[in-house]
Enzyme design. Structure first.
Site, PDB file in Angstrom:
ATOM      1  N   LYS A   1      -8.868   3.859  -2.155  1.00  0.00           N
ATOM      2  CA  LYS A   1      -8.427   2.819  -3.089  1.00  0.00           C
ATOM      3  C   LYS A   1      -9.516   2.320  -4.030  1.00  0.00           C
ATOM      4  O   LYS A   1      -9.220   1.702  -5.047  1.00  0.00           O
ATOM      5  CB  LYS A   1      -7.776   1.675  -2.338  1.00  0.00           C
ATOM      6  CG  LYS A   1      -6.410   2.080  -1.788  1.00  0.00           C
ATOM      7  CD  LYS A   1      -5.485   0.910  -1.656  1.00  0.00           C
ATOM      8  CE  LYS A   1      -4.079   1.316  -1.290  1.00  0.00           C
ATOM      9  NZ  LYS A   1      -3.993   1.992   0.027  1.00  0.00           N
TER      10      LYS A   1
ATOM     11  N   SER B   1      -6.824   9.979   4.017  1.00  0.00           N
ATOM     12  CA  SER B   1      -6.961   8.902   3.031  1.00  0.00           C
ATOM     13  C   SER B   1      -7.903   7.768   3.384  1.00  0.00           C
ATOM     14  O   SER B   1      -8.324   7.029   2.489  1.00  0.00           O
ATOM     15  CB  SER B   1      -5.570   8.346   2.714  1.00  0.00           C
ATOM     16  OG  SER B   1      -4.881   8.023   3.912  1.00  0.00           O
TER      17      SER B   1
HETATM   18  C1  LIG Z   1      -2.896   2.559   0.508  1.00  0.00           C
HETATM   19  C2  LIG Z   1      -3.080   3.675   1.461  1.00  0.00           C
HETATM   20  C3  LIG Z   1      -2.171   4.756   1.541  1.00  0.00           C
HETATM   21  C4  LIG Z   1      -0.896   4.817   0.723  1.00  0.00           C
HETATM   22  O1  LIG Z   1      -1.110   4.767  -0.656  1.00  0.00           O
HETATM   23  P1  LIG Z   1       0.096   4.404  -1.660  1.00  0.00           P
HETATM   24  O2  LIG Z   1      -0.501   4.499  -2.997  1.00  0.00           O
HETATM   25  O3  LIG Z   1       0.546   3.006  -1.312  1.00  0.00           O
HETATM   26  O4  LIG Z   1       1.197   5.371  -1.413  1.00  0.00           O
HETATM   27  C5  LIG Z   1      -2.465   5.804   2.395  1.00  0.00           C
HETATM   28  N1  LIG Z   1      -3.558   5.781   3.180  1.00  0.00           N
HETATM   29  C6  LIG Z   1      -4.449   4.764   3.163  1.00  0.00           C
HETATM   30  C7  LIG Z   1      -5.639   4.819   4.057  1.00  0.00           C
HETATM   31  C8  LIG Z   1      -4.241   3.669   2.301  1.00  0.00           C
HETATM   32  O5  LIG Z   1      -5.126   2.661   2.284  1.00  0.00           O
END
Ligand SMILES: *Cc1c(COP(=O)(O)O)cnc(C)c1O
Length: 327
Positions: free
Chosen positions: A56, A309
């Protein structure tokens, strides 16, 4: 449906130029244990190594850099106490921008401390997320602060989409990319980048069965709300917004399918990534590995990239999960 793009793909290239040198260009590494399972090649995009522990920072940094000096001087606001809030606070502190994170008094002390440690101003207000949202809206109207949305925003989507450009550079022969999916900023941005390069690249979105808001919305043909239950993939919670302007359309156009993954599979994914590949992940980040472990035949022989992520997980919970004593 109009052919007019709702977000031009070049915004992702603009984002990349803006955030270059300010966020990590994360590695794409081989996952031999998962490759053996599918008989193809599985690669992991390690956003766990991104500063703040999640992707993010890309979208937040791009949004803040796009603001003009007047807006920067007035500061930014968000309601997220999770990975987005942390990213906004961190990116803002670096640029000398004031960042207020509105949160309810029910938010646990460790999350408040994390926001402050990242350089954000924690504003504790009321006892619900709704009251925090009202305060954020007030700061926007009365103090001219800028709201940085967690996903439904062109700069945020373009920032997350830079992951797609990096995937293309590091593995131009990919057949398929697996992406965690909640509000759709991550999957929407990555899918836009990849489908613009080659529509044949398959994009698979992965959501938790505990909060399938995007899947339900795709089925309904418009944004809908679903009941939400707690999940190991806490970063995949929350709706997509009934007034969703961007990510619903992006996902509908560019994501080929959405798979829902249950709690036991997510725990198995976390365990597998840790024990076989030595990677610490939060639940949301392990959902791609979880889907591969559940249904390797669907990916047989393919060259697959899995977006891992983030890694912001409570370590006591993590130990229990990888130790196999909690599902
Ligand atoms: C925010 C987030 C997501 C999902 O992202 P979106 O853009 O809301 O679909 C996935 N994994 C992690 C670790 C996140 O912080």
């Amino acid at each position: 449906m109009s052919a007019q793009p709702i977000l031009p793909a070049r915004e992702i290239w603009r984002a990349r130029a803006r955030i270059a040198g300010r966020v990590c260009r994360t590695p794409l590494v081989a996952a031999p244990s998962l490759s053996a399972l599918t008989g193809g090649e599985v690669l992991l995009k390690l956003e766990t190594l991104q500063e703040t522990g999640a992707f993010k920072l890309r979208g937040a940094t791009n949004h803040l850099l796009a603001l003009d000096p007047t807006r920067r001087a007035r500061g930014v606001v968000t309601m997220s106490t999770g990975n987005h809030g942390r990213a906004v606070a961190t990116a803002a502190a670096r640029l000398g921008i004031r960042a207020v994170v509105c949160m309810s008094a029910l938010v646990p002390e460790n999350k408040v401390a994390a926001v402050r440690a990242a350089g954000g101003e924690a504003r504790i207000i009321g006892t619900s997320q709704d009251e925090a949202a009202v305060e954020a809206a007030r700061l926007v109207v009365e103090e001219g602060m800028t709201l940085v949305p967690p996903f439904d925003d062109p700069w945020v989507v373009a920032g997350q989409g830079t992951i797609g450009l990096e995937l293309l550079e590091d593995a131009p022969d990919l057949d398929c990319v697996m992406v965690p999916l909640s509000g759709g900023g991550l999957a929407g941005g990555i899918a836009l980048a990849l489908k613009t390069a080659d529509p044949a690249i398959e994009i698979v979105g992965l959501s938790t069965t505990r909060c399938p808001a995007m899947a339900a919305s795709l089925e309904a043909g418009c944004p809908v709300e679903v009941p939400e239950e707690p999940s190991l993939a806490d970063s995949l919670g929350g709706g997509i917004g009934l007034d969703n302007r961007l990510t619903f359309d992006l996902v509908r156009r560019h994501v080929d399918c959405v798979r829902l993954v249950g709690e036991e599979a997510i725990a198995a994914g976390m365990r597998h990534l840790f024990l076989e590949e030595g990677i610490v992940t939060e639940g949301a980040a392990a959902i791609g590995a979880a889907a591969l472990l559940t249904d390797p035949a669907a990916f047989a022989g393919k060259r697959v990239a899995v977006v891992v992520s983030g890694r912001n997980v409570d370590m006591d919970a993590f130990r229990r999960i990888v130790g196999g004593t909690a599902a």
